[in-house]
Design an enzyme around this catalytic site. Sequence first.
Site, PDB file in Angstrom:
ATOM      1  N   GLU A   1     -11.006  -0.938  -3.428  1.00  0.00           N
ATOM      2  CA  GLU A   1     -10.267  -0.254  -2.360  1.00  0.00           C
ATOM      3  C   GLU A   1      -9.161   0.594  -2.969  1.00  0.00           C
ATOM      4  OE1 GLU A   1      -8.878  -3.629  -0.149  1.00  0.00           O
ATOM      5  OE2 GLU A   1      -7.244  -4.059  -1.557  1.00  0.00           O
TER       6      GLU A   1
ATOM      7  N   ASP B   1       0.819  -1.219   0.000  1.00  0.00           N
ATOM      8  CA  ASP B   1       0.000   0.000   0.000  1.00  0.00           C
ATOM      9  C   ASP B   1       0.853   1.270   0.000  1.00  0.00           C
ATOM     10  OD1 ASP B   1      -1.854  -2.029   0.560  1.00  0.00           O
ATOM     11  OD2 ASP B   1      -1.952  -1.526   2.690  1.00  0.00           O
TER      12      ASP B   1
END
Length: 323
Positions: free
Chosen positions: A205, A35
């Site tokens: 997401e 991420d």
Amino acid sequence: MKRTALLCFFLLATGAAGAQQKTSGNPVFPGWYADPEGIIFDRQYWIFPTYSAPYGKQVFFDAFSSPDLVHWTKHARILDTSAVKWAKRAMWAPSVIKKDKKYYLFFGANDIQHDSIPGGIGVAVADRPQGPYRDLLGKPLVDKFHNGAQPIDQFVFRDADGQHYLIYGGWRHCNIARLKPDFTGFEPFPDGSVFREITPDQYVEGPFMFRRGGKYYFMWSEGGWTGPNYAVAYAIADSPMGPFRRIGRVLQQDPSIANGAGHHSVMHDEKRDLWYIVYHRRPNTEKDANSRETCIERMYFDEDGHIRPVVITREGVPASTLR
């Protein structure tokens, strides 16, 4: 002559010859990290990732800085649960922005599954990008589900007029909200709403937004984060509120190199108009879902302003020093 020969041998043996490295290589630094948010601060490249491990071990953030995209310095534990009393685990997806000579780090914690569990999206502040950061509010900034969006995967977007937006959401829903100037809460939209849903088709997401040529590029991850269908797609609109109509995928796995390529960010060297996509992927040799590494590639646009498909590589990007 003997001393010169010994010195050359020492330099080679200790890896000093690696100073001539011309590309970043992928991964760009060792360790399991996911991420990643890439951003430029004060003529330095920065990457703020999630520490990729079982949720109970995700109790801190490290950061990495580089003058040239090739040589990276690790800044350990810039924020951890000792500084955020309400955060217990699953500290995810940091997003960092500079405002008024302070650095603000937005993060998710605790992986809440419903509104009665403490946790959500928090914000911390520091005097330097490498911290140490301290909890700004003493509680989450977003601690409940709104429009079906799990409060994770936060990104802070600064528009051309100086307005800051929080864009976030898991569980296939994405919200946008207008941040107060001090980041302590939100300002309602003209219609009185606070959290406005902007979910595009196939969104899962990892939202990210940037502005180019007066247009708003909204990017996200789709598919399952543990599977081969994990990928990044995008849309373009005239407003940060959309509407965002999916154009297509721009980043996905290459089975010959790695799988699960996704949850990205974008860096822009404005002076040379160079664009980079920073993302994570899972080496083909790894079976553990948490074995994710941080990588970087160049990102290009066609004559219509569309993002060209990104080719994932082992070489990464050429060395580039910010002017």
